[in-house]
Design a protein around this motif. Structure first.
Motif, PDB file in Angstrom:
ATOM      1  N   SER A 181       0.839  -1.213   0.000  1.00 45.85           N
ATOM      2  CA  SER A 181       0.000   0.000   0.000  1.00 45.85           C
ATOM      3  C   SER A 181       0.860   1.244   0.000  1.00 45.85           C
ATOM      4  O   SER A 181       0.539   2.245  -0.658  1.00 45.85           O
ATOM      5  CB  SER A 181      -0.916  -0.005   1.232  1.00 45.85           C
ATOM      6  N   ARG A 182       1.972   1.183   0.730  1.00 45.35           N
ATOM      7  CA  ARG A 182       2.900   2.314   0.750  1.00 45.35           C
ATOM      8  C   ARG A 182       3.476   2.569  -0.645  1.00 45.35           C
ATOM      9  O   ARG A 182       3.552   3.715  -1.118  1.00 45.35           O
ATOM     10  CB  ARG A 182       4.024   2.031   1.748  1.00 45.35           C
ATOM     11  N   ALA A 184       2.091   1.722  -3.500  1.00 48.07           N
ATOM     12  CA  ALA A 184       1.001   2.224  -4.353  1.00 48.07           C
ATOM     13  C   ALA A 184       0.750   3.701  -4.105  1.00 48.07           C
ATOM     14  O   ALA A 184       0.493   4.474  -5.040  1.00 48.07           O
ATOM     15  CB  ALA A 184      -0.258   1.415  -4.093  1.00 48.07           C
ATOM     16  N   THR A 185       0.850   4.131  -2.847  1.00 47.02           N
ATOM     17  CA  THR A 185       0.657   5.552  -2.530  1.00 47.02           C
ATOM     18  C   THR A 185       1.746   6.401  -3.164  1.00 47.02           C
ATOM     19  O   THR A 185       1.481   7.479  -3.723  1.00 47.02           O
ATOM     20  CB  THR A 185       0.652   5.744  -1.005  1.00 47.02           C
ATOM     21  N   VAL A 187       3.541   5.692  -5.842  1.00 39.62           N
ATOM     22  CA  VAL A 187       3.350   5.709  -7.302  1.00 39.62           C
ATOM     23  C   VAL A 187       2.196   6.628  -7.678  1.00 39.62           C
ATOM     24  O   VAL A 187       2.272   7.383  -8.661  1.00 39.62           O
ATOM     25  CB  VAL A 187       3.117   4.282  -7.816  1.00 39.62           C
ATOM     26  N   ARG A 188       1.128   6.623  -6.899  1.00 40.63           N
ATOM     27  CA  ARG A 188      -0.022   7.481  -7.194  1.00 40.63           C
ATOM     28  C   ARG A 188       0.345   8.957  -7.041  1.00 40.63           C
ATOM     29  O   ARG A 188      -0.014   9.797  -7.876  1.00 40.63           O
ATOM     30  CB  ARG A 188      -1.181   7.129  -6.271  1.00 40.63           C
ATOM     31  N   ASP A 189       1.081   9.277  -5.968  1.00 40.39           N
ATOM     32  CA  ASP A 189       1.507  10.666  -5.779  1.00 40.39           C
ATOM     33  C   ASP A 189       2.463  11.109  -6.877  1.00 40.39           C
ATOM     34  O   ASP A 189       2.410  12.254  -7.349  1.00 40.39           O
ATOM     35  CB  ASP A 189       2.176  10.827  -4.414  1.00 40.39           C
ATOM     36  N   SER A 191       2.539   9.936  -9.956  1.00 45.38           N
ATOM     37  CA  SER A 191       1.745  10.103 -11.177  1.00 45.38           C
ATOM     38  C   SER A 191       0.999  11.426 -11.159  1.00 45.38           C
ATOM     39  O   SER A 191       0.899  12.119 -12.182  1.00 45.38           O
ATOM     40  CB  SER A 191       0.770   8.933 -11.313  1.00 45.38           C
ATOM     41  N   ALA A 192       0.470  11.797  -9.990  1.00 44.37           N
ATOM     42  CA  ALA A 192      -0.229  13.081  -9.886  1.00 44.37           C
ATOM     43  C   ALA A 192       0.734  14.243 -10.052  1.00 44.37           C
ATOM     44  O   ALA A 192       0.387  15.285 -10.611  1.00 44.37           O
ATOM     45  CB  ALA A 192      -0.941  13.173  -8.532  1.00 44.37           C
ATOM     46  N   ARG A 195       1.579  15.144 -13.842  1.00 46.49           N
ATOM     47  CA  ARG A 195       0.535  15.589 -14.758  1.00 46.49           C
ATOM     48  C   ARG A 195       0.764  17.041 -15.148  1.00 46.49           C
ATOM     49  O   ARG A 195       1.203  17.852 -14.349  1.00 46.49           O
ATOM     50  CB  ARG A 195      -0.840  15.438 -14.105  1.00 46.49           C
ATOM     51  N   SER A 202       0.093  18.322  -2.818  1.00 49.60           N
ATOM     52  CA  SER A 202       0.452  17.242  -1.917  1.00 49.60           C
ATOM     53  C   SER A 202       1.914  16.888  -2.099  1.00 49.60           C
ATOM     54  O   SER A 202       2.491  17.030  -3.174  1.00 49.60           O
ATOM     55  CB  SER A 202      -0.421  16.010  -2.174  1.00 49.60           C
ATOM     56  N   ILE A 204       5.168  13.997  -1.252  1.00 46.49           N
ATOM     57  CA  ILE A 204       5.469  12.579  -1.032  1.00 46.49           C
ATOM     58  C   ILE A 204       6.364  12.491   0.189  1.00 46.49           C
ATOM     59  O   ILE A 204       7.481  13.008   0.197  1.00 46.49           O
ATOM     60  CB  ILE A 204       6.176  11.973  -2.260  1.00 46.49           C
TER      61      ILE A 204
END
Length: 205
Positions: A181-182, A184-185, A187-189, A191-192, A195, A202, A204
């Protein structure tokens, strides 16, 4: 018979007063011409000095604007003189500065991305190592339980013993799930952050 036998030149002397009058008349006649020539000379000198100083003032203004953070621009000058040589060198300097600025900005972007990549790799490596360790522990415990169930070397005494063996595996899998989960968080941050159409505040951690 009044025959002409020669000429006699007798000098004509005038008084000093008459000489001064002639000189004054001559100067009065030449004075307007001198004034016209003087005005023409002043206009020519003013035009030349204005052309030189205006070009130099443009260079000075451009340098001041560049020092204040504005983009430097080329200066147009049509004459091929000393000032034109200075302006040509200035235009070449502007081109060199622009190229250096672009190269510096590209280098800074590359360094920023390298630094971010190292930080992201470090942030991902820690939970991945945690996940790998816990999964390895679970695999080892599963092999041990298989041996117990097969009864080749040792036997399983009771279901309570089995539950006692499975309890650390459940905790290890829970920790591994937290690690994934860490990741994934992160990678999501990331990716954001990359953009282009939106801005994110936010961070990381």
């Amino acid at each position: 018979n009044y025959a002409k036998i020669g000429y006699i030149a007798l000098p004509s002397f005038i008084s000093q007063t008459e000489m001064n009058m002639h000189v004054e008349n001559f100067m009065v006649k030449l004075l307007p011409l001198y004034i016209i020539l003087l005005l023409i000379s002043i206009l020519i000198v003013w035009g030349i000095s204005y052309a030189i100083t205006s070009s130099l003032s443009v260079v000075s203004d451009q340098l001041k604007q560049h020092q204040q953070g504005a983009d430097a621009k080329h200066i147009e000058y049509v004459f091929s003189d000393e000032v034109g040589e200075i302006i040509t060198q200035y235009n070449l300097m502007v081109d060199a500065l622009e190229e250096s600025s672009e190269r510096l900005a590209r280098t800074e972007r590359e360094m920023a991305w390298r630094t971010m990549a190292r930080q992201v790799a470090h942030e991902i490596n820690n939970p991945l190592a945690y996940v790998t360790t816990n999964i390895a522990f679970c695999m080892e415990r599963i092999r041990y339980i298989e041996e117990l169930l097969d009864g080749k070397s040792i036997r399983l005494d009771s279901p309570a013993s089995l539950r006692a063996m499975l309890r650390p595996m459940a905790q290890a899998l829970t920790d591994a799930h937290q690690g994934t989960s860490r990741v994934a968080t992160i990678v999501r941050d990331l990716s954001a952050l990359t953009r282009d159409d939106k801005e994110f505040d936010s961070t990381i951690d």
